[in-house]
Every structure is written in structure tokens, then in C-alpha cells.
Design an enzyme around this catalytic site. Structure first.
Site, PDB file in Angstrom:
ATOM      1  N   GLN A  74      -1.768   0.671   9.162  1.00  0.00           N
ATOM      2  CA  GLN A  74      -0.481   0.270   8.599  1.00  0.00           C
ATOM      3  C   GLN A  74      -0.665  -0.864   7.584  1.00  0.00           C
ATOM      4  O   GLN A  74      -1.345  -1.846   7.851  1.00  0.00           O
ATOM      5  CB  GLN A  74       0.476  -0.168   9.723  1.00  0.00           C
ATOM      6  CG  GLN A  74       1.868  -0.549   9.266  1.00  0.00           C
ATOM      7  CD  GLN A  74       2.663   0.619   8.687  1.00  0.00           C
ATOM      8  OE1 GLN A  74       2.437   1.781   9.022  1.00  0.00           O
ATOM      9  NE2 GLN A  74       3.599   0.319   7.808  1.00  0.00           N
ATOM     10  N   ASP A 122      -3.166   9.390   5.327  1.00  0.00           N
ATOM     11  CA  ASP A 122      -2.258   8.612   4.471  1.00  0.00           C
ATOM     12  C   ASP A 122      -2.481   8.936   2.987  1.00  0.00           C
ATOM     13  O   ASP A 122      -1.647   8.601   2.146  1.00  0.00           O
ATOM     14  CB  ASP A 122      -2.526   7.105   4.679  1.00  0.00           C
ATOM     15  CG  ASP A 122      -1.378   6.393   5.368  1.00  0.00           C
ATOM     16  OD1 ASP A 122      -0.235   6.867   5.242  1.00  0.00           O
ATOM     17  OD2 ASP A 122      -1.639   5.373   6.023  1.00  0.00           O
ATOM     18  N   LYS A 174       6.440   6.185  14.115  1.00  0.00           N
ATOM     19  CA  LYS A 174       5.364   7.178  13.928  1.00  0.00           C
ATOM     20  C   LYS A 174       4.824   7.637  15.278  1.00  0.00           C
ATOM     21  O   LYS A 174       4.607   8.831  15.496  1.00  0.00           O
ATOM     22  CB  LYS A 174       4.232   6.567  13.083  1.00  0.00           C
ATOM     23  CG  LYS A 174       4.589   6.423  11.611  1.00  0.00           C
ATOM     24  CD  LYS A 174       3.590   5.550  10.872  1.00  0.00           C
ATOM     25  CE  LYS A 174       4.120   5.220   9.472  1.00  0.00           C
ATOM     26  NZ  LYS A 174       3.319   4.227   8.747  1.00  0.00           N
TER      27      LYS A 174
HETATM   28  N1  GUN Z   1       3.243   0.662   4.600  1.00  0.00           N
HETATM   29  C1  GUN Z   1       4.345   1.099   3.960  1.00  0.00           C
HETATM   30  N2  GUN Z   1       4.315   2.436   3.813  1.00  0.00           N
HETATM   31  C2  GUN Z   1       3.152   2.847   4.374  1.00  0.00           C
HETATM   32  C3  GUN Z   1       2.560   4.125   4.548  1.00  0.00           C
HETATM   33  O1  GUN Z   1       3.074   5.175   4.120  1.00  0.00           O
HETATM   34  N3  GUN Z   1       1.367   4.136   5.195  1.00  0.00           N
HETATM   35  C4  GUN Z   1       0.768   2.995   5.634  1.00  0.00           C
HETATM   36  N4  GUN Z   1      -0.416   3.106   6.241  1.00  0.00           N
HETATM   37  N5  GUN Z   1       1.289   1.798   5.488  1.00  0.00           N
HETATM   38  C5  GUN Z   1       2.477   1.731   4.866  1.00  0.00           C
END
Ligand code: GUN
Length: 293
Positions: free
Chosen positions: A97, A120, A53
């Protein structure tokens, strides 16, 4: 039938090129979009997602404020950091995350993120607005799946869609988006999960199968009808001593055999994964645009 591959990598690259232009235009107006990224602990899969990311932000010119916190970080410390980011005008989106270590209540942390920076789409306000069909940040993986279908000319209107998996991040929001009355929706959706009896009976009736169960190669050729569209959301690490890193990535779909029957299929890696990150960039740019009116 041998399936055509839906390349998430290629679709993501074209959306990212569009976004890079938007970022350049925002910078000319004095606004650099910013993403606050928080990773707690050192789960290897989470670490590699977060690194991907951050790299993607850099590629298209988004400022990223990276915060790697130790696994024993307290809930209060984490919430304080989120609150600082809520107030920081350089930050347009906040990403915490998941999963978080067990001493931290995930729901409390997600609730602390300002809905105006919830790129998100995990805050209850964002989830509620999505369910009601109101404008909001859409969760990145479901949004990425919808974009892949749309950009591959797959019609969801009237389609029988079977989703295997009912997580808050993928299965539940995807089902919701696919039943909305709009160009990405109008589908008839069945959500299957670990307690579903006779899963195959459901998947065999599907025009579109979306696998998001988190089980390697769970969807096999006998479960898919000839000509179906198959979207694989799974990313599983399977031990493989023949690989230098000791594992390989595999999806929830037994790719080689299902590709013989499907009309369209997404690979792992190079399928849904790059789309998730791209939709995060998209939401961050949208948030930056909103912040300057
Ligand atoms: N963990 C697995 N997929 C995601 C996601 O799309 N966003 C976040 N913040 N954590 C994750």
C-alpha cells in the site's frame, strides 16, 4: 440535462460475481488464488483501503496474507518480506500500500516485487509493457475507469478526453491506456495538472473529463460542457462536524452542480473506488490462472 449515474458499485458487483465463479473453478483444480497485502504505518485512509481490499478478497474466496507493519519499519525489512512473498507459491499477487513512510524508498520497494506477481501494475517492467501495448497487469484504478466507460457504452474512439492530474498511479497510466490502439483506447488525450494555464479552456472542450487531482470539488459546472461524461477519481476527506466520524468523503467534482450538465457521472463514494479494488481481484485471479498454466 440531468446526468445518469455510472454506479461503480453495481459494475464492480457484477465483475466480482464473475470472479467468484472463476475462483471456485480454480479451487476445484486445487489452486486458491492468494494476495499478499502489506501496510506500513497507520495512515487512516490507507488503513481503510487495505481493510476494504482484504474484505473483498474474503468475499470472493481469495486467500489474503495480511501484514500490518509499524511506521518505523526499515526499507530492508520491507524488501525482505516482499522477497519472501515472491517465493511463496500460495501468493499470486503482492500489494504494497502506498504511500510508504519517508524513510523508505518507494521505487526500490516496487522494484523488488516480482513482475509476475505485480497485481498493482506498478513495477517498471509492467509500466513499460503497458506503454508498449503488451500484455501485462494493468494498474487497477485506470483499468477500473476503462471498464466503467466500456460497461456504460461510452466510446473512447475519437473522443476528446481531458485528464486532470498526472500521478504515476492514475493520470499518467490512464493517458497511456486511452491512446492505445484498442477497444479501450483510440482517444485524443490531454493531461492537465497544477501548472496548466487556463484549465477550463481544456476541460470545456472535453467529451470525457477525468478528475484525478486530489482536490475536493475542484471541477465545477462552469468547467464542463453540456453532455460531457465525467469520471471522478478523487477521494478526499473533508472535515464535517455534523458526521459522527467528523469528516465526509467527497470527490474532485462538485457533484450536484456538474450532474446538471453532464450526461453521465460517477459518484463518490460508490464510483471509481469499488472498481479499483475489483480490478485488483481481477489481476490476482489472472495471476493464479497463469501460475497453473
Ligand atoms: N495508494 C493509493 N492507491 C493505491 C493503489 O491502487 N495501490 C497501492 N498499492 N497503493 C495505493
Amino acid at each position: 440535462m440531468a446526468a445518469r449515474i455510472i454506479s461503480g458499485k453495481e459494475i464492480a458487483a457484477s465483475i466480482r460475481a464473475e470472479l467468484a465463479e472463476e475462483v471456485a473453478a480454480l479451487k476445484e483444480k486445487g489452486k486458491t488464488p492468494g494476495l499478499g497485502v502489506i501496510l506500513v504505518g497507520d495512515d487512516p485512509a490507507s488503513r481503510s483501503y487495505v481493510t476494504a481490499k482484504e474484505r473483498a478478497c474474503e468475499e470472493i474466496g481469495i486467500y489474503s496474507d495480511d501484514n500490518r507493519l509499524p511506521a518505523d519499519t526499515s526499507e530492508d525489512e520491507l524488501i525482505k518480506l516482499v522477497e519472501r512473498m515472491n517465493e511463496d507459491p500460495k501468493i499470486d499477487g503482492i500489494l504494497v500500500q502506498l504511500p510508504l513512510p519517508k524513510q523508505i524508498d518507494e521505487d526500490r520497494v516496487l522494484l523488488a516485487v516480482s513482475p509476475s506477481k505485480d497485481v498493482d501494475g506498478f513495477h517498471p517492467v509492467s509500466v513499460g509493457k503497458m506503454m508498449l501495448g503488451q500484455e501485462t497487469f494493468l494498474p487497477c484504478t485506470p483499468h477500473g475507469v476503462l471498464q466503467m466507460l466500456k460497461r456504460s457504452a461510452v466510446t473512447t474512439e475519437g473522443a476528446e478526453v481531458v485528464i486532470v492530474g498526472r500521478s504515476n498511479i492514475v493520470g499518467k497510466p490512464l493517458a497511456n491506456l486511452l491512446i492505445q490502439k484498442n477497444e479501450f483506447g483510440n482517444a485524443t488525450v490531454t493531461v492537465c495538472h497544477t501548472r496548466t494555464k487556463d484549465l477550463k479552456r481544456h476541460t470545456l472542450g472535453a467529451d470525457i473529463v477525468i478528475a484525478a487531482a486530489g482536490r475536493p470539488e475542484f471541477i465545477t459546472a462552469d468547467m464542463v460542457r453540456e453532455g460531457a461524461v465525467v469520471i471522478d477519481v478523487g477521494v478526499n476527506r473533508v472535515d464535517d462536524p455534523s458526521k459522527k466520524r467528523g469528516y465526509r468523503l467527497t470527490g474532485d467534482v462538485a457533484f450536484d452542480e456538474v450532474a446538471e450538465k453532464a450526461s453521465l457521472i460517477t459518484p463518490v463514494p460508490g464510483g471509481v473506488g469499488p472498481m479499483t479494488i475489483t480490478m485488483l481481484l481481477y489481476n490476482t485471479v489472472e495471476s493464479a490462472k497463469r501460475s497453473i498454466g
